[in-house]
Motif scaffolding. Structure first.
Motif, PDB file in Angstrom:
ATOM      1  N   TRP A 176      -6.670  -0.019 -12.574  1.00  0.00           N
ATOM      2  CA  TRP A 176      -6.538   1.499 -12.314  1.00  0.00           C
ATOM      3  C   TRP A 176      -4.947   1.793 -12.415  1.00  0.00           C
ATOM      4  O   TRP A 176      -4.163   1.038 -11.441  1.00  0.00           O
ATOM      5  N   TRP A 222      -8.224  -5.318 -10.104  1.00  0.00           N
ATOM      6  CA  TRP A 222      -9.715  -5.410  -9.625  1.00  0.00           C
ATOM      7  C   TRP A 222      -9.612  -5.942  -8.419  1.00  0.00           C
ATOM      8  O   TRP A 222     -10.735  -5.955  -7.602  1.00  0.00           O
ATOM      9  N   SER A 241      -5.737   3.107  -3.917  1.00  0.00           N
ATOM     10  CA  SER A 241      -6.722   2.458  -3.400  1.00  0.00           C
ATOM     11  C   SER A 241      -8.003   2.566  -4.398  1.00  0.00           C
ATOM     12  O   SER A 241      -7.879   3.876  -5.280  1.00  0.00           O
ATOM     13  N   ARG A 242      -9.045   1.823  -4.194  1.00  0.00           N
ATOM     14  CA  ARG A 242     -10.265   2.120  -5.195  1.00  0.00           C
ATOM     15  C   ARG A 242     -11.547   1.772  -4.605  1.00  0.00           C
ATOM     16  O   ARG A 242     -11.613   1.263  -3.599  1.00  0.00           O
ATOM     17  N   THR A 248     -14.080   5.087  -8.241  1.00  0.00           N
ATOM     18  CA  THR A 248     -13.105   6.069  -8.098  1.00  0.00           C
ATOM     19  C   THR A 248     -11.909   5.318  -7.667  1.00  0.00           C
ATOM     20  O   THR A 248     -11.907   4.341  -6.776  1.00  0.00           O
ATOM     21  N   VAL A 249     -10.891   5.927  -8.016  1.00  0.00           N
ATOM     22  CA  VAL A 249      -9.377   5.583  -7.424  1.00  0.00           C
ATOM     23  C   VAL A 249      -8.749   6.543  -6.914  1.00  0.00           C
ATOM     24  O   VAL A 249      -9.045   7.717  -7.272  1.00  0.00           O
ATOM     25  N   CYS A 300      -4.474   9.714 -14.034  1.00  0.00           N
ATOM     26  CA  CYS A 300      -5.210   8.416 -13.700  1.00  0.00           C
ATOM     27  C   CYS A 300      -5.578   7.576 -15.202  1.00  0.00           C
ATOM     28  O   CYS A 300      -5.659   8.385 -16.325  1.00  0.00           O
ATOM     29  N   ASP A 339     -14.824   0.770  -5.649  1.00  0.00           N
ATOM     30  CA  ASP A 339     -15.703   0.292  -6.975  1.00  0.00           C
ATOM     31  C   ASP A 339     -17.296   0.789  -6.840  1.00  0.00           C
ATOM     32  O   ASP A 339     -17.804   1.047  -7.974  1.00  0.00           O
TER      33      ASP A 339
END
Length: 123
Positions: free
Chosen positions: A34, A53, A70-71, A77-78, A95, A73
């Protein structure tokens, strides 16, 4: 059909904070990289932050120590937490997702893009 949708932009005073979110749909993004980009008035689009990832991150020098990517999974969403905002942070924030495990800094290497959300920092 893959779609990315940003939210959380707005008007904030210098020194304040905002958190941007970007939700992906149409596929699972757990193996994607992302990125958050921004484009200010009269400027080229630039990478602000990226996350792979595995959780490796990259930040532009101008935002290091102030922004955090931050993410989640599970939610596809990021996020971009932006603290101590400055006038120069005013821009449209986008994004993007890249079909690769590796962070890349160039806009051309990202496969999917959101429509952008405006962030305006006032004095």
């Amino acid at each position: 059909q893959v779609q990315l949708a940003e939210s959380g932009g707005g008007l904030v005073q210098a020194g304040g904070s905002l958190r941007l979110s970007c939700a992906g749909s149409g596929q699972t993004f757990s193996r994607n990289t992302w990125g958050w980009f921004r484009q200010g008035p009269g400027k080229e689009r630039e990478l602000v932050a990226a996350i792979s990832w595995s959780g490796n991150t990259h930040y532009a020098d101008s935002v290091k120590g102030r922004f955090t990517i931050s993410r989640d999974d599970a939610k596809n969403t990021v996020y971009l937490q932006m603290n101590r905002l400055k006038l120069d942070d005013t821009a449209v924030y986008y994004c993007a997702a890249r079909r690769s495990w590796v962070i890349d800094l160039s806009t051309s290497s990202y496969d999917y893009w959101g429509q952008g959300t405006q962030v305006t920092v006032s004095s």
